[in-house]
Structure formats: structure tokens, C-alpha cells
Design a protein around this motif. Structure first.
Motif, PDB file in Angstrom:
ATOM      1  N   PHE A  33      -7.637  -0.871   1.099  1.00 22.22           N
ATOM      2  CA  PHE A  33      -6.832   0.478   0.878  1.00 22.22           C
ATOM      3  C   PHE A  33      -6.070   0.009  -0.258  1.00 22.22           C
ATOM      4  O   PHE A  33      -5.920   1.063  -1.318  1.00 22.22           O
ATOM      5  CB  PHE A  33      -6.178   0.653   2.065  1.00 22.22           C
ATOM      6  CG  PHE A  33      -5.525   2.272   2.037  1.00 22.22           C
ATOM      7  CD1 PHE A  33      -6.046   3.331   2.434  1.00 22.22           C
ATOM      8  CD2 PHE A  33      -4.212   2.392   1.635  1.00 22.22           C
ATOM      9  CE1 PHE A  33      -5.381   4.773   2.298  1.00 22.22           C
ATOM     10  CE2 PHE A  33      -3.534   3.563   1.409  1.00 22.22           C
ATOM     11  CZ  PHE A  33      -4.136   4.600   1.895  1.00 22.22           C
ATOM     12  N   LEU A  34      -5.330  -0.916  -0.383  1.00 21.22           N
ATOM     13  CA  LEU A  34      -4.339  -1.336  -1.525  1.00 21.22           C
ATOM     14  C   LEU A  34      -5.176  -1.302  -2.735  1.00 21.22           C
ATOM     15  O   LEU A  34      -4.769  -0.992  -3.970  1.00 21.22           O
ATOM     16  CB  LEU A  34      -3.688  -2.520  -1.168  1.00 21.22           C
ATOM     17  CG  LEU A  34      -2.859  -3.007  -2.270  1.00 21.22           C
ATOM     18  CD1 LEU A  34      -1.475  -2.072  -2.372  1.00 21.22           C
ATOM     19  CD2 LEU A  34      -2.332  -4.283  -1.801  1.00 21.22           C
ATOM     20  N   ARG A  35      -6.496  -1.763  -2.832  1.00 25.29           N
ATOM     21  CA  ARG A  35      -7.068  -1.637  -4.144  1.00 25.29           C
ATOM     22  C   ARG A  35      -7.546  -0.420  -4.445  1.00 25.29           C
ATOM     23  O   ARG A  35      -8.151  -0.259  -5.519  1.00 25.29           O
ATOM     24  CB  ARG A  35      -8.558  -2.732  -3.793  1.00 25.29           C
ATOM     25  CG  ARG A  35      -8.293  -4.012  -3.768  1.00 25.29           C
ATOM     26  CD  ARG A  35      -9.612  -4.829  -3.820  1.00 25.29           C
ATOM     27  NE  ARG A  35      -9.502  -6.242  -3.978  1.00 25.29           N
ATOM     28  CZ  ARG A  35      -9.300  -7.245  -2.969  1.00 25.29           C
ATOM     29  NH1 ARG A  35      -9.262  -6.665  -1.650  1.00 25.29           N
ATOM     30  NH2 ARG A  35      -9.220  -8.487  -3.229  1.00 25.29           N
ATOM     31  N   GLY A  36      -7.846   0.495  -3.453  1.00 29.52           N
ATOM     32  CA  GLY A  36      -8.123   1.856  -3.956  1.00 29.52           C
ATOM     33  C   GLY A  36      -9.563   2.042  -3.953  1.00 29.52           C
ATOM     34  O   GLY A  36     -10.031   2.976  -4.485  1.00 29.52           O
TER      35      GLY A  36
ATOM     36  N   HIS B 289       2.280  -7.569  -6.117  1.00 28.79           N
ATOM     37  CA  HIS B 289       2.431  -7.110  -7.550  1.00 28.79           C
ATOM     38  C   HIS B 289       1.811  -5.659  -7.319  1.00 28.79           C
ATOM     39  O   HIS B 289       0.760  -5.491  -8.215  1.00 28.79           O
ATOM     40  CB  HIS B 289       2.240  -7.669  -8.489  1.00 28.79           C
ATOM     41  CG  HIS B 289       2.710  -8.979  -8.470  1.00 28.79           C
ATOM     42  ND1 HIS B 289       4.243  -9.005  -8.901  1.00 28.79           N
ATOM     43  CD2 HIS B 289       2.395 -10.094  -8.724  1.00 28.79           C
ATOM     44  CE1 HIS B 289       4.509 -10.228  -8.750  1.00 28.79           C
ATOM     45  NE2 HIS B 289       3.351 -11.119  -8.602  1.00 28.79           N
ATOM     46  N   PRO B 290       1.950  -4.496  -6.481  1.00 31.62           N
ATOM     47  CA  PRO B 290       1.013  -3.329  -6.267  1.00 31.62           C
ATOM     48  C   PRO B 290       1.278  -2.615  -7.574  1.00 31.62           C
ATOM     49  O   PRO B 290       2.208  -2.242  -8.060  1.00 31.62           O
ATOM     50  CB  PRO B 290       1.644  -2.670  -5.132  1.00 31.62           C
ATOM     51  CG  PRO B 290       3.096  -3.246  -4.996  1.00 31.62           C
ATOM     52  CD  PRO B 290       3.007  -4.679  -5.491  1.00 31.62           C
ATOM     53  N   ALA B 291       0.051  -2.234  -8.126  1.00 32.93           N
ATOM     54  CA  ALA B 291       0.053  -0.935  -8.908  1.00 32.93           C
ATOM     55  C   ALA B 291       0.296   0.358  -8.483  1.00 32.93           C
ATOM     56  O   ALA B 291      -0.431   0.527  -7.721  1.00 32.93           O
ATOM     57  CB  ALA B 291      -1.235  -1.317  -9.912  1.00 32.93           C
ATOM     58  N   VAL B 292       1.399   1.068  -8.953  1.00 30.29           N
ATOM     59  CA  VAL B 292       1.803   2.121  -8.574  1.00 30.29           C
ATOM     60  C   VAL B 292       0.790   3.261  -9.161  1.00 30.29           C
ATOM     61  O   VAL B 292       0.546   3.382 -10.339  1.00 30.29           O
ATOM     62  CB  VAL B 292       3.233   2.424  -8.783  1.00 30.29           C
ATOM     63  CG1 VAL B 292       3.757   3.815  -8.351  1.00 30.29           C
ATOM     64  CG2 VAL B 292       4.212   1.360  -8.166  1.00 30.29           C
ATOM     65  N   VAL B 293       0.188   4.050  -8.120  1.00 26.48           N
ATOM     66  CA  VAL B 293      -0.572   5.229  -8.782  1.00 26.48           C
ATOM     67  C   VAL B 293       0.492   6.349  -8.830  1.00 26.48           C
ATOM     68  O   VAL B 293       0.983   6.877  -8.052  1.00 26.48           O
ATOM     69  CB  VAL B 293      -1.697   5.615  -7.582  1.00 26.48           C
ATOM     70  CG1 VAL B 293      -2.260   6.758  -8.153  1.00 26.48           C
ATOM     71  CG2 VAL B 293      -2.566   4.431  -7.317  1.00 26.48           C
TER      72      VAL B 293
ATOM     73  N   THR C 169       0.527   8.454   2.341  1.00 25.60           N
ATOM     74  CA  THR C 169       1.407   7.551   2.810  1.00 25.60           C
ATOM     75  C   THR C 169       1.847   7.934   4.307  1.00 25.60           C
ATOM     76  O   THR C 169       1.855   7.349   5.303  1.00 25.60           O
ATOM     77  CB  THR C 169       2.450   7.452   2.154  1.00 25.60           C
ATOM     78  OG1 THR C 169       3.258   8.599   1.940  1.00 25.60           O
ATOM     79  CG2 THR C 169       2.294   6.704   0.735  1.00 25.60           C
ATOM     80  N   ALA C 170       1.755   9.406   4.434  1.00 23.88           N
ATOM     81  CA  ALA C 170       1.984   9.958   5.903  1.00 23.88           C
ATOM     82  C   ALA C 170       0.608   9.448   6.671  1.00 23.88           C
ATOM     83  O   ALA C 170       0.925   9.141   7.903  1.00 23.88           O
ATOM     84  CB  ALA C 170       2.074  11.356   5.745  1.00 23.88           C
ATOM     85  N   LYS C 171      -0.511   9.562   6.185  1.00 24.57           N
ATOM     86  CA  LYS C 171      -1.730   9.167   7.006  1.00 24.57           C
ATOM     87  C   LYS C 171      -1.869   7.580   7.140  1.00 24.57           C
ATOM     88  O   LYS C 171      -2.235   7.244   8.334  1.00 24.57           O
ATOM     89  CB  LYS C 171      -2.877   9.768   6.403  1.00 24.57           C
ATOM     90  CG  LYS C 171      -3.176  10.965   6.348  1.00 24.57           C
ATOM     91  CD  LYS C 171      -3.537  11.855   7.633  1.00 24.57           C
ATOM     92  CE  LYS C 171      -3.837  13.244   7.483  1.00 24.57           C
ATOM     93  NZ  LYS C 171      -3.918  13.858   8.594  1.00 24.57           N
ATOM     94  N   LEU C 172      -1.334   6.946   6.279  1.00 30.86           N
ATOM     95  CA  LEU C 172      -1.415   5.422   6.342  1.00 30.86           C
ATOM     96  C   LEU C 172      -0.358   4.946   7.323  1.00 30.86           C
ATOM     97  O   LEU C 172      -0.736   4.206   8.246  1.00 30.86           O
ATOM     98  CB  LEU C 172      -0.934   4.799   4.968  1.00 30.86           C
ATOM     99  CG  LEU C 172      -1.014   3.399   4.979  1.00 30.86           C
ATOM    100  CD1 LEU C 172      -2.142   2.857   5.460  1.00 30.86           C
ATOM    101  CD2 LEU C 172      -0.487   2.519   3.358  1.00 30.86           C
TER     102      LEU C 172
ATOM    103  N   ALA D 283       0.751  -1.200  -0.006  1.00 26.71           N
ATOM    104  CA  ALA D 283      -0.031   0.077  -0.113  1.00 26.71           C
ATOM    105  C   ALA D 283       0.852   1.348  -0.084  1.00 26.71           C
ATOM    106  O   ALA D 283       0.610   1.907  -0.741  1.00 26.71           O
ATOM    107  CB  ALA D 283      -0.889   0.004   1.309  1.00 26.71           C
ATOM    108  N   LEU D 284       1.881   1.284   0.767  1.00 31.66           N
ATOM    109  CA  LEU D 284       2.888   2.351   0.691  1.00 31.66           C
ATOM    110  C   LEU D 284       3.502   2.520  -0.465  1.00 31.66           C
ATOM    111  O   LEU D 284       3.547   3.647  -0.972  1.00 31.66           O
ATOM    112  CB  LEU D 284       4.075   2.291   1.690  1.00 31.66           C
ATOM    113  CG  LEU D 284       3.676   2.178   3.332  1.00 31.66           C
ATOM    114  CD1 LEU D 284       4.891   1.804   4.125  1.00 31.66           C
ATOM    115  CD2 LEU D 284       3.041   3.669   3.407  1.00 31.66           C
ATOM    116  N   LYS D 285       3.823   1.400  -1.223  1.00 34.86           N
ATOM    117  CA  LYS D 285       4.450   1.492  -2.460  1.00 34.86           C
ATOM    118  C   LYS D 285       3.418   2.200  -3.532  1.00 34.86           C
ATOM    119  O   LYS D 285       4.005   2.939  -4.117  1.00 34.86           O
ATOM    120  CB  LYS D 285       4.897   0.379  -3.054  1.00 34.86           C
ATOM    121  CG  LYS D 285       5.755   0.099  -4.406  1.00 34.86           C
ATOM    122  CD  LYS D 285       6.123  -1.210  -4.635  1.00 34.86           C
ATOM    123  CE  LYS D 285       6.819  -1.072  -6.204  1.00 34.86           C
ATOM    124  NZ  LYS D 285       7.350  -2.679  -6.503  1.00 34.86           N
ATOM    125  N   LYS D 286       2.171   1.498  -3.712  1.00 37.90           N
ATOM    126  CA  LYS D 286       1.259   2.215  -4.604  1.00 37.90           C
ATOM    127  C   LYS D 286       0.833   3.545  -4.473  1.00 37.90           C
ATOM    128  O   LYS D 286       0.591   4.205  -5.445  1.00 37.90           O
ATOM    129  CB  LYS D 286      -0.237   1.265  -4.271  1.00 37.90           C
ATOM    130  CG  LYS D 286      -1.074   1.755  -5.190  1.00 37.90           C
ATOM    131  CD  LYS D 286      -2.350   1.100  -5.203  1.00 37.90           C
ATOM    132  CE  LYS D 286      -3.485   1.358  -5.955  1.00 37.90           C
ATOM    133  NZ  LYS D 286      -4.596   0.597  -6.225  1.00 37.90           N
TER     134      LYS D 286
END
Length: 163
Positions: free
Chosen positions: A135-138, A155-159, A75-78, A64-67
Motif C-alpha cells: 500500500f505504501l508503494r502505491g 522516508h515516505p514520499a508524500v503524494v 487515509t480514512a479507509k486505511l 502510509a498515512l503520511k504518504k
């Protein structure tokens, strides 16, 4: 009214299609401890469940951080949410086992303590994995990725950051 109800049902169905539901407490025992015959076996399989839960929790959180890496506020809130959740987990486990911890310190705790402790914490962590997976799914941003949580974490998709 019927259209609104139909839209709500369709939204619920779309969510259910890709939601990874955490295992119930009984499901965790059935999955990890089905062949356990002794208390030692139960302690070992419960420890394995907790180890797997820790691994999944870390992998999903890192994915999730990577995405969302292009969005520092997100990412700060996560990170803040994860730290708060870890504090909650630790406090919840401590509250659940306060009497057992006291008995353990006095040498009077039952032999099922390590198993119960590990299984309870694993259950909390599997629940958190499911939340992090959403969250990772968006989902909050309208994405509808139906891949399994394990695949998304691997395999996170990066936004990409969009100006």
C-alpha cells in the motif's frame, strides 16, 4: 495468447522485484532465536521478534498515512482497515491459544506458551507489514517503487493532492 501470457509474466516479475516477503515462521525463529539454548532464551528472543514486528507495523502504517495524507478518503479507509486488521489479529491469536489460555489460568500451561504466543503474533504482524508496504508503494495506483519497505517507511514520499 502468448502476448497476454508474456505481459502477465512481466507484471509478476516486476512485482517480485520489489515485494518484501514476510518471513516464514521458521524464518522468524532462525532470525531471532538461532542462538537460544534454553526455554528462557526462547521466550526472550520470541519477545524480541514481537517487539520488532510491532515496531515495523507501526512505522509502516504511519508512513502510509503520511504518504496519502492529502487524500482523506484514502487515509480514512486505511485507518478503518487497520482497526479491522487489529481486531482480526487479536481474535486469531485468541482462537489459536484458547486452550492454552485456559490451561495458563489454571496453572497447567506448558512452559513454551509465551514463546509460541509471541512468535505466532509476530508472524501475523510481519505479514501485515508486507501488505502495508505494498500500500505504501502505491502498487494499486501503478507505482513501481523498488526501495525496501524499511526505507519506504523511514522516508515516505508524500503524494501531493492534485485538483
Amino acid at each position: 495468447m502468448k502476448k497476454a501470457l508474456l505481459a502477465l509474466l512481466m507484471l509478476g516479475a516486476a512485482f517480485a522485484v520489489h515485494a518484501d516477503q514476510p518471513m516464514s515462521d521458521h524464518g522468524i525463529v532462525d532470525h531471532y532465536c538461532a542462538k537460544a539454548n534454553t526455554q528462557r532464551d526462547m521466550d526472550e528472543c520470541a519477545a524480541a521478534a514481537l517487539k520488532d514486528a510491532d515496531r515495523q507495523l507501526n512505522a509502516t502504517y504511519q508512513a502510509a498515512l503520511k504518504k496519502w495524507a492529502a487524500f482523506p478518503d484514502t487515509t480514512a479507509k486505511l485507518r478503518q482497515a487497520q482497526r479491522s486488521w487489529l481486531a482480526y489479529r487479536d481474535a486469531d491469536v485468541a482462537a489459536r491459544f484458547a486452550l492454552a489460555d485456559k490451561e495458563r489460568a489454571q496453572g497447567t500451561a506448558g512452559t513454551a506458551y509465551p514463546m509460541a504466543h509471541s512468535l505466532y503474533q509476530a508472524g501475523l504482524e510481519f505479514e501485515r507489514v508486507a501488505r502495508l508496504c505494498e500500500f505504501l508503494r502505491g502498487d494499486a495506483y501503478g507505482e513501481r517503487d523498488t526501495a525496501s519497505c524499511a526505507d519506504l517507511a523511514a522516508h515516505p514520499a508524500v503524494v501531493p493532492h492534485q485538483p
